[in-house]
Design a protein around this motif. Structure first.
Motif, short mmCIF file in Angstrom:
data_model
loop_
_atom_site.label_atom_id
_atom_site.label_comp_id
_atom_site.label_asym_id
_atom_site.label_seq_id
_atom_site.Cartn_x
_atom_site.Cartn_y
_atom_site.Cartn_z
N THR A 56 0.84 -1.21 0.00
CA THR A 56 0.00 0.00 0.00
C THR A 56 0.87 1.25 0.00
N VAL A 57 1.86 1.27 0.87
CA VAL A 57 2.74 2.43 0.96
C VAL A 57 3.59 2.56 -0.30
N LEU A 58 4.08 1.45 -0.82
CA LEU A 58 4.90 1.49 -2.02
C LEU A 58 4.12 2.05 -3.21
N LEU A 59 2.87 1.64 -3.34
CA LEU A 59 2.04 2.15 -4.42
C LEU A 59 1.75 3.63 -4.24
N LEU A 80 15.70 -7.33 2.05
CA LEU A 80 15.45 -8.45 1.15
C LEU A 80 14.00 -8.46 0.69
N ALA A 81 13.08 -8.18 1.61
CA ALA A 81 11.66 -8.12 1.25
C ALA A 81 11.40 -6.97 0.28
N LEU A 82 12.06 -5.84 0.50
CA LEU A 82 11.87 -4.69 -0.39
C LEU A 82 12.39 -5.00 -1.79
N ILE A 83 13.49 -5.71 -1.89
CA ILE A 83 14.02 -6.09 -3.20
C ILE A 83 13.01 -6.99 -3.93
N THR A 84 12.48 -7.96 -3.21
CA THR A 84 11.52 -8.89 -3.81
C THR A 84 10.28 -8.17 -4.31
N LEU A 85 9.75 -7.27 -3.49
CA LEU A 85 8.56 -6.50 -3.89
C LEU A 85 8.87 -5.60 -5.08
N SER A 86 10.05 -4.98 -5.07
CA SER A 86 10.43 -4.08 -6.16
C SER A 86 10.53 -4.85 -7.48
N ARG A 87 11.10 -6.04 -7.43
CA ARG A 87 11.19 -6.87 -8.63
C ARG A 87 9.80 -7.24 -9.14
N SER A 88 8.85 -7.47 -8.21
CA SER A 88 7.50 -7.84 -8.62
C SER A 88 6.80 -6.70 -9.35
N PHE A 103 23.75 -12.36 4.02
CA PHE A 103 22.65 -12.06 3.11
C PHE A 103 23.12 -11.86 1.67
N LEU A 104 24.43 -11.95 1.41
CA LEU A 104 24.95 -11.65 0.08
C LEU A 104 24.30 -12.51 -1.00
N GLU A 105 24.31 -13.81 -0.82
CA GLU A 105 23.75 -14.69 -1.85
C GLU A 105 22.23 -14.50 -1.96
N ALA A 106 21.57 -14.27 -0.84
CA ALA A 106 20.13 -14.04 -0.87
C ALA A 106 19.81 -12.77 -1.66
N TYR A 107 20.61 -11.72 -1.46
CA TYR A 107 20.41 -10.48 -2.21
C TYR A 107 20.60 -10.71 -3.71
N ARG A 108 21.60 -11.50 -4.04
CA ARG A 108 21.86 -11.79 -5.45
C ARG A 108 20.70 -12.56 -6.07
N LEU A 109 20.24 -13.58 -5.35
CA LEU A 109 19.14 -14.39 -5.85
C LEU A 109 17.84 -13.59 -5.97
N ALA A 110 17.66 -12.63 -5.05
CA ALA A 110 16.45 -11.81 -5.07
C ALA A 110 16.44 -10.83 -6.23
N GLY A 111 17.63 -10.55 -6.80
CA GLY A 111 17.69 -9.68 -7.97
C GLY A 111 18.24 -8.29 -7.74
N ALA A 112 18.99 -8.08 -6.63
CA ALA A 112 19.60 -6.77 -6.41
C ALA A 112 20.66 -6.53 -7.48
N SER A 113 20.65 -5.34 -8.08
CA SER A 113 21.63 -5.05 -9.13
C SER A 113 22.95 -4.56 -8.55
N HIS A 114 22.90 -3.94 -7.39
CA HIS A 114 24.11 -3.48 -6.71
C HIS A 114 23.99 -3.76 -5.22
N ILE A 115 25.00 -4.42 -4.66
CA ILE A 115 25.02 -4.75 -3.23
C ILE A 115 26.19 -4.04 -2.59
N ILE A 116 25.90 -3.14 -1.65
CA ILE A 116 26.93 -2.34 -1.00
C ILE A 116 27.07 -2.79 0.45
N SER A 117 28.21 -3.38 0.78
CA SER A 117 28.46 -3.80 2.15
C SER A 117 29.08 -2.65 2.92
#
Length: 238
Positions: A56-59, A80-88, A103-117
């Motif tokens: 609701t807030v994202l929309l 991670l949840a925000l990445i998943t919703l954004s991809r949807s 969370f590195l691999e999870a971020y990659r699998l979720a579809g983050a284009s840039h991961i900043i540690s």
């Protein structure tokens, strides 16, 4: 570009201000009403109060119109949840701040284009600042696979008075490295050098190199590591 930032912490607010300066349209989502008020009144960006992982807030914030999403929430699981919703919603340009490397691999699998540690960046930068105080700045790209160094050219340096082409052909110059910027003095404009550019003593260069070549590059330029006296600590018997 319309950039939607999840999280109005120091990083989110600082990024919003920088992006606004660069001419982008920016909106922030945060559950803290005070942070949202600060974003609106002090920075001048749109701010939406609520959870950044609420559809609701994202929309409401216009995620369907966003060109890029920044997940800068305080919790990796929420990012991670925000990445998943954004991809949807079809967003492909997603930048995430990673706190825990697990969370590195999870971020990659979720579809983050840039991961900043943020921790890795801080630790590496601080360690090099202590060992090599002459190195003004260091940037990391591709999860630390590439480094960009801003290095001084000392007066007694081997490369002073030599051209970029001569340096590149030197067998001692770290392989896979490239000089991409040159500043003749502190107040001069940064320029992109060519093979004929001669490096003057007291100038500054920007170099791209591999992490394993950082110290080789610093040593090649003749920059000495800082060797401070070791503090001896006695442990009295209790």
């Amino acid at each position: 570009m319309y950039v939607l930032i999840g999280g109005a912490g120091m990083m989110g607010l600082g990024l919003a201000q920088q992006l606004l300066t660069l001419g982008h349209t920016v909106a922030i989502i945060d559950s803290d009403p005070l942070a949202c008020r600060f974003a609106r009144e002090k920075i001048g960006v749109m701010a939406f109060e609520g959870s950044a992982v609420s559809t609701t807030v994202l929309l409401e914030a216009g995620i369907r119109q966003a060109n890029a999403i920044v997940a800068a929430l305080r919790d990796d699981a929420l990012n991670l949840a925000l990445i998943t919703l954004s991809r949807s919603y079809g967003i492909s340009h997603i930048v995430v701040r990673m706190g825990d490397r697990e969370f590195l691999e999870a971020y990659r699998l979720a579809g983050a284009s840039h991961i900043i540690s943020t921790i890795d960046l801080a630790v590496a930068t601080m360690a090099n600042a202590i060992e090599y105080p002459q190195v003004e700045s260091m940037m990391h790209f591709e999860q630390g696979q590439v480094e960009v160094l801003k290095l001084p050219v000392p007066g007694n340096c081997f490369v002073a008075g030599r051209s970029v082409a001569q340096i590149a052909q030197d067998s001692a110059f770290p392989k896979g490295s490239l000089i991409i910027g040159y500043q003749s003095h502190t107040h001069a404009n940064l320029q992109i050098p060519n093979g004929n550019t001669v490096l003057e003593a007291g100038s500054t260069i920007l170099v791209v190199t591999r992490p394993e070549s950082v110290h080789k590059m610093i040593d090649y330029l003749g920059i000495q590591a800082s060797h401070l006296p070791t503090l001896e600590v006695s442990h009295p018997n209790l």
